[in-house]
Design an enzyme around this catalytic site. Sequence first.
Site, PDB file in Angstrom:
ATOM      1  N   CYS A  35      -2.335   1.070  -0.796  1.00 38.39           N
ATOM      2  CA  CYS A  35      -2.121  -0.068   0.111  1.00 38.39           C
ATOM      3  C   CYS A  35      -3.047   0.044   1.339  1.00 38.39           C
ATOM      4  O   CYS A  35      -4.244  -0.145   1.210  1.00 38.39           O
ATOM      5  CB  CYS A  35      -0.649  -0.175   0.494  1.00 38.39           C
ATOM      6  SG  CYS A  35      -0.207  -1.816   1.120  1.00 38.39           S
ATOM      7  N   HIS A  62       2.129  -0.311  -4.815  1.00 36.60           N
ATOM      8  CA  HIS A  62       2.839   0.940  -4.542  1.00 36.60           C
ATOM      9  C   HIS A  62       3.341   1.564  -5.854  1.00 36.60           C
ATOM     10  O   HIS A  62       4.343   1.112  -6.408  1.00 36.60           O
ATOM     11  CB  HIS A  62       4.031   0.684  -3.604  1.00 36.60           C
ATOM     12  CG  HIS A  62       3.614   0.381  -2.200  1.00 36.60           C
ATOM     13  ND1 HIS A  62       3.415   1.368  -1.255  1.00 36.60           N
ATOM     14  CD2 HIS A  62       3.344  -0.799  -1.589  1.00 36.60           C
ATOM     15  CE1 HIS A  62       3.044   0.799  -0.110  1.00 36.60           C
ATOM     16  NE2 HIS A  62       2.994  -0.507  -0.295  1.00 36.60           N
ATOM     17  N   GLU A 112       4.771   4.397  -6.204  1.00 36.10           N
ATOM     18  CA  GLU A 112       5.886   5.319  -5.970  1.00 36.10           C
ATOM     19  C   GLU A 112       7.250   4.656  -6.107  1.00 36.10           C
ATOM     20  O   GLU A 112       8.259   5.347  -6.258  1.00 36.10           O
ATOM     21  CB  GLU A 112       5.759   5.976  -4.588  1.00 36.10           C
ATOM     22  CG  GLU A 112       5.938   5.060  -3.399  1.00 36.10           C
ATOM     23  CD  GLU A 112       4.679   4.321  -2.977  1.00 36.10           C
ATOM     24  OE1 GLU A 112       4.643   3.813  -1.845  1.00 36.10           O
ATOM     25  OE2 GLU A 112       3.723   4.236  -3.786  1.00 36.10           O
TER      26      GLU A 112
END
Length: 509
Positions: free
Chosen positions: A79, A167, A169
């Site tokens: 990001c 993202h 994660e």
Amino acid sequence: MVEKIIILDFGSQYTQLIARRVRELNVYCEIHPYNHLPEFDSTVKGIILSGSPYSVRQEDAPQIDIVLLQEKYPVLGVCYGAQYIAHVLGGEVKASSTREYGRANLNYLNHENPLLKHISSSSQVWMSHGDTIAAVADDFEIIASTDTVKIAAYQIKNTNTYGIQFHPEVTHSTDGKTLLENFLVSVCGCSQDWTSDAFIEATVAELKQKLGHDKIVLGLSGGVDSSVAAVLLHQAIGKNLYCIFVDNGLLRKNEFEQVLDSYKHLGLNVRGVDAKDRFLSQLAGIKDPEQKRKTIGRVFIEVFDDAAHEVQDVKWLAQGTIYPDVIESVSVKGPSATIKSHHNVGGLPDFMKLKVVEPLNTLFKDEVRRVGKALGMDATLLGRHPFPGPGLAIRILDDITPEKVTLLQEADAIYINHLKLSGWYDRVWQAGAIFLPVQSVGVMGDERTYEHVICLRAVSSVDGMTADWSHLPYDLLAKISNEIINNVKGINRVVYDISSKPPATIEWE
């Protein structure tokens, strides 16, 4: 030497989650503020740049020397990290006309690229950005796109530098774990050998070398962190570990006796100190929560110091500090802007001339539990809910008296017992009863009552950073309420807290 990944934190809410995902892949990693870089030694295998609430276009946006880092290590920008790399190396980042938050799907990806191996063609990803990468320099190759974000992922040609706009994660990115594993293994060459057993072996060896034949005192709380720290230290130094468990009069019902009994089975050298009267007398008349905490902390240190002095020639104080305690005590804005002061971080009073050892300060809570399991510790002890250091003092929203403590202990015991009998205890992150500073009208038999109110709190969470209120069944809440009101004299009303964190906190004080 343990190989590691360095995560440079630009202030993202997701930074800890990146670290957790990396560790779930059996690779050790550390989080460091972007403006307090660690020493990069031969154990570093790669670098991940986090997201950020900043825009790269702001004058005060976080900055690092990306060229120096990418010349030495593989780099993955996430990001803001991806936007920063593109921005400083000749690309263009601008405010997006299609601000993208939430789920998106890749409509193009280069399956030959090592970062994107084994990822499906229309893989769902999670976006959270207001800026977008509008253009990249000629030596950048676009390796993934969505319908609205052309440059969703890129690689700088002939380098191991990558950027992704989404993202990986978060669980909403369905192939995020695969992408991270590709970066760790295919790009960085990590061996994925960081396990609980490996941690125990390395830590015990390190503790033996560091502590030698010195004596150590450890303040046990009955919780997971201090218990696992004690067992780990016991493996390293045996009888030279002296554990002290202080009863501050603010524990749960019968907890002092139960915890001491559980420690006997672990072979630990534990001394229980009954200091109830000392704590409660010092707390008399205090209502302010911060003053309660400071008073309890001061008296605990005094009591602990008295007990520690009864052990001859102590050199070290052991603490159950874990990694979130350390991270939350350092801000990406610098050491002066601390996010959270924590009772285990920041040193000791000058009069306690002891060195500090913290064997768990690189682990998250779930990792501590896995290490405890690998050490053969009882599942009941490892599954205990977190309990605040000041104990019931911050669950009594009033001045502290022995009568109020007893009343709350009785109500809390009924509550926790029902959670265990119903199977809900292990589905809840943390639960407890709170004594409210109000009285309410009630009717018992033919008599009017004017008695105290108890609030029940239960939350679900992964690590306590955020939490949702637990949706306990109505019939279970009814049973708990009835038993408390019928059996705890002085309570005529029970309520349930349905607030999440944020905006509320888990504890009320």
